[in-house]
Design a protein around this motif. Structure first.
Motif, PDB file in Angstrom:
ATOM      1  N   PRO A   1       0.849  -1.252  -0.077  1.00  0.00           N
ATOM      2  CA  PRO A   1      -0.036  -0.060   0.067  1.00  0.00           C
ATOM      3  C   PRO A   1       0.828   1.316  -0.193  1.00  0.00           C
ATOM      4  O   PRO A   1       0.266   2.519  -0.408  1.00  0.00           O
ATOM      5  N   ALA A   2       1.978   1.171   0.285  1.00  0.00           N
ATOM      6  CA  ALA A   2       2.896   2.200   0.533  1.00  0.00           C
ATOM      7  C   ALA A   2       4.152   2.455  -0.726  1.00  0.00           C
ATOM      8  O   ALA A   2       4.571   1.306  -1.002  1.00  0.00           O
ATOM      9  N   TRP A   3       3.773   3.527  -1.331  1.00  0.00           N
ATOM     10  CA  TRP A   3       4.870   3.495  -2.523  1.00  0.00           C
ATOM     11  C   TRP A   3       6.209   4.095  -2.199  1.00  0.00           C
ATOM     12  O   TRP A   3       6.365   4.743  -0.979  1.00  0.00           O
ATOM     13  N   LEU A   4       7.118   3.544  -3.097  1.00  0.00           N
ATOM     14  CA  LEU A   4       8.657   4.208  -2.730  1.00  0.00           C
ATOM     15  C   LEU A   4       8.557   5.627  -3.248  1.00  0.00           C
ATOM     16  O   LEU A   4       8.235   5.928  -4.367  1.00  0.00           O
ATOM     17  N   ASN A   5       9.259   6.467  -2.390  1.00  0.00           N
ATOM     18  CA  ASN A   5       9.658   7.965  -2.849  1.00  0.00           C
ATOM     19  C   ASN A   5      10.391   7.742  -4.112  1.00  0.00           C
ATOM     20  O   ASN A   5      11.536   7.370  -3.971  1.00  0.00           O
ATOM     21  N   CYS A   6      10.163   8.586  -5.149  1.00  0.00           N
ATOM     22  CA  CYS A   6      11.032   8.543  -6.307  1.00  0.00           C
ATOM     23  C   CYS A   6      12.287   9.136  -5.772  1.00  0.00           C
ATOM     24  O   CYS A   6      12.576  10.166  -4.849  1.00  0.00           O
TER      25      CYS A   6
ATOM     26  N   HIS B   1       4.542  -0.287  -6.424  1.00  0.00           N
ATOM     27  CA  HIS B   1       3.559   0.902  -6.304  1.00  0.00           C
ATOM     28  C   HIS B   1       3.762   2.286  -6.864  1.00  0.00           C
ATOM     29  O   HIS B   1       3.044   2.813  -7.405  1.00  0.00           O
ATOM     30  N   THR B   2       5.139   2.371  -6.936  1.00  0.00           N
ATOM     31  CA  THR B   2       5.520   3.593  -7.650  1.00  0.00           C
ATOM     32  C   THR B   2       5.507   3.627  -9.206  1.00  0.00           C
ATOM     33  O   THR B   2       5.066   4.775  -9.623  1.00  0.00           O
ATOM     34  N   LEU B   3       5.571   2.499  -9.533  1.00  0.00           N
ATOM     35  CA  LEU B   3       5.418   2.187 -11.042  1.00  0.00           C
ATOM     36  C   LEU B   3       3.889   2.479 -11.346  1.00  0.00           C
ATOM     37  O   LEU B   3       3.573   3.004 -12.573  1.00  0.00           O
ATOM     38  N   GLU B   4       2.992   1.985 -10.662  1.00  0.00           N
ATOM     39  CA  GLU B   4       1.574   2.240 -10.631  1.00  0.00           C
ATOM     40  C   GLU B   4       1.356   3.709 -10.792  1.00  0.00           C
ATOM     41  O   GLU B   4       0.382   4.010 -11.607  1.00  0.00           O
ATOM     42  N   HIS B   5       2.066   4.571 -10.239  1.00  0.00           N
ATOM     43  CA  HIS B   5       1.902   6.057 -10.392  1.00  0.00           C
ATOM     44  C   HIS B   5       2.360   6.677 -11.576  1.00  0.00           C
ATOM     45  O   HIS B   5       2.141   7.770 -11.889  1.00  0.00           O
ATOM     46  N   GLY B   6       2.999   5.947 -12.533  1.00  0.00           N
ATOM     47  CA  GLY B   6       3.496   6.447 -13.903  1.00  0.00           C
ATOM     48  C   GLY B   6       5.031   6.539 -13.734  1.00  0.00           C
ATOM     49  O   GLY B   6       5.546   7.170 -14.809  1.00  0.00           O
ATOM     50  N   ALA B   7       5.909   5.964 -12.598  1.00  0.00           N
ATOM     51  CA  ALA B   7       7.202   6.338 -12.669  1.00  0.00           C
ATOM     52  C   ALA B   7       7.833   5.079 -13.458  1.00  0.00           C
ATOM     53  O   ALA B   7       7.240   4.224 -13.722  1.00  0.00           O
ATOM     54  N   VAL B   8       9.366   5.353 -13.617  1.00  0.00           N
ATOM     55  CA  VAL B   8      10.108   4.430 -14.380  1.00  0.00           C
ATOM     56  C   VAL B   8      11.047   3.930 -13.341  1.00  0.00           C
ATOM     57  O   VAL B   8      11.510   4.827 -12.445  1.00  0.00           O
ATOM     58  N   TRP B   9      11.400   2.994 -13.315  1.00  0.00           N
ATOM     59  CA  TRP B   9      12.686   2.384 -12.546  1.00  0.00           C
ATOM     60  C   TRP B   9      13.942   1.899 -13.466  1.00  0.00           C
ATOM     61  O   TRP B   9      13.622   0.952 -14.312  1.00  0.00           O
ATOM     62  N   ILE B  10      14.869   2.485 -13.033  1.00  0.00           N
ATOM     63  CA  ILE B  10      16.112   2.019 -13.738  1.00  0.00           C
ATOM     64  C   ILE B  10      16.933   1.202 -12.568  1.00  0.00           C
ATOM     65  O   ILE B  10      17.425   1.774 -11.746  1.00  0.00           O
ATOM     66  N   ALA B  11      17.227   0.116 -12.911  1.00  0.00           N
ATOM     67  CA  ALA B  11      17.886  -1.002 -12.091  1.00  0.00           C
ATOM     68  C   ALA B  11      19.269  -1.443 -12.812  1.00  0.00           C
ATOM     69  O   ALA B  11      19.284  -1.594 -13.966  1.00  0.00           O
ATOM     70  N   TYR B  12      20.377  -1.790 -11.973  1.00  0.00           N
ATOM     71  CA  TYR B  12      21.471  -1.887 -12.414  1.00  0.00           C
ATOM     72  C   TYR B  12      22.023  -2.934 -11.278  1.00  0.00           C
ATOM     73  O   TYR B  12      21.683  -3.147 -10.227  1.00  0.00           O
ATOM     74  N   ASP B  13      23.010  -3.801 -11.907  1.00  0.00           N
ATOM     75  CA  ASP B  13      23.609  -4.799 -11.345  1.00  0.00           C
ATOM     76  C   ASP B  13      24.767  -4.266 -10.372  1.00  0.00           C
ATOM     77  O   ASP B  13      25.916  -3.931 -10.911  1.00  0.00           O
ATOM     78  N   PRO B  14      25.022  -3.935  -9.150  1.00  0.00           N
ATOM     79  CA  PRO B  14      26.141  -3.309  -8.543  1.00  0.00           C
ATOM     80  C   PRO B  14      27.482  -4.016  -8.726  1.00  0.00           C
ATOM     81  O   PRO B  14      28.276  -3.270  -8.522  1.00  0.00           O
ATOM     82  N   ALA B  15      27.322  -5.330  -9.066  1.00  0.00           N
ATOM     83  CA  ALA B  15      28.398  -6.133  -9.101  1.00  0.00           C
ATOM     84  C   ALA B  15      29.081  -5.761 -10.539  1.00  0.00           C
ATOM     85  O   ALA B  15      30.359  -6.088 -10.746  1.00  0.00           O
ATOM     86  N   THR B  16      28.435  -5.399 -11.550  1.00  0.00           N
ATOM     87  CA  THR B  16      29.064  -5.252 -12.670  1.00  0.00           C
ATOM     88  C   THR B  16      28.800  -3.776 -13.446  1.00  0.00           C
ATOM     89  O   THR B  16      29.259  -3.191 -14.447  1.00  0.00           O
ATOM     90  N   THR B  17      28.438  -2.716 -12.546  1.00  0.00           N
ATOM     91  CA  THR B  17      28.209  -1.529 -13.097  1.00  0.00           C
ATOM     92  C   THR B  17      29.038  -0.443 -12.212  1.00  0.00           C
ATOM     93  O   THR B  17      29.586  -0.651 -11.098  1.00  0.00           O
TER      94      THR B  17
END
Length: 224
Positions: free
Chosen positions: A110-115, A129-145
């Motif tokens: 029920p609680a979204w993550l603040n952008c 939940h944040t994506l539900e509000h129209g946000a985008v999520w950029i994720a990366y692997d910390p071991a290779t980035t």
């Protein structure tokens, strides 16, 4: 009367039968022992064969999954875009096992993550939940980035309605996700990333477009 000549003692009929039974019993024991060894060898061979088959199938599945990931990393934008329609948007306080990794929608907290930008992994259910509000999520692997790549991703992302965070297990790939959509990429200057942002950032196709991207919860490791 003549005396019977001396001769070795001969076994009685009863003794002969006992000796014959003993010989038959010994032969039977040897036959059973040989059969037992053969059965054991057969079981071992079957187990080894089963292990080989399972190993082969697992290898084939893994190898078959690798090209599919490579296909969505390279190629035209439309070919690489993964869409997942009709996702459930209900709220739940429990942890969710998502079909996609990173997830692109489904039941969520029920609680979204603040952008914002985070340097620690975030709970999937809050990001969804944040994506539900129209946000985008950029994720990366910390071991290779690298740090330079992370800085480039931050510079590329819009100042609002974006979550940037590490996500273990992506390997060389990075992921940009919106509700019901995802693209994998390896180069931070991939033009398809901007194409994705143009199409899905604050997209009206999300369940609650333009709902707040603040006023929710700050996850661990928030940078900005």
């Amino acid at each position: 009367m003549a005396t019977p000549p001396d001769r070795p003692d001969q076994p009685t009929i009863k003794e002969q039968r006992a000796q014959k039974r003993a010989a038959q019993l010994e032969a039977f024991k040897k036959k059973e022992a040989a059969a037992k060894r053969n059965r054991l060898l057969g079981i071992i061979a079957a187990v080894v064969a089963l292990v080989l088959v399972v190993g082969t199938v697992a290898t084939v599945l893994v190898l078959n999954s690798i090209p599919s990931q490579r296909e969505v990393i390279s190629g035209d934008y439309e070919d690489r875009l993964q869409l997942y329609p009709d996702l459930d948007a209900t709220h739940t306080d429990t942890r969710v096992s998502y079909d996609q990794s990173p997830p692109v929608g489904g039941p969520h907290n029920p609680a979204w993550l603040n952008c914002g930008v985070y340097d620690e992994e975030q709970q999937n259910e809050n990001v969804v939940h944040t994506l539900e509000h129209g946000a985008v999520w950029i994720a990366y692997d910390p071991a290779t980035t690298t740090d330079d790549e992370i800085a480039a991703l931050i510079a590329l992302a819009p100042d609002t309605y974006t979550v940037i965070s590490p996500y273990e297990g992506l390997g060389d790939a990075k992921a940009i996700s919106a509700w019901g959509a995802q693209r994998l990429f390896t180069e931070v200057d991939d033009p398809a990333v901007e194409d994705f942002l143009n199409e899905f950032w604050r997209s009206p196709s999300s369940p609650e477009p333009n709902a707040s991207c603040t006023g929710g919860v700050d996850g661990p490791g928030r940078v900005s």
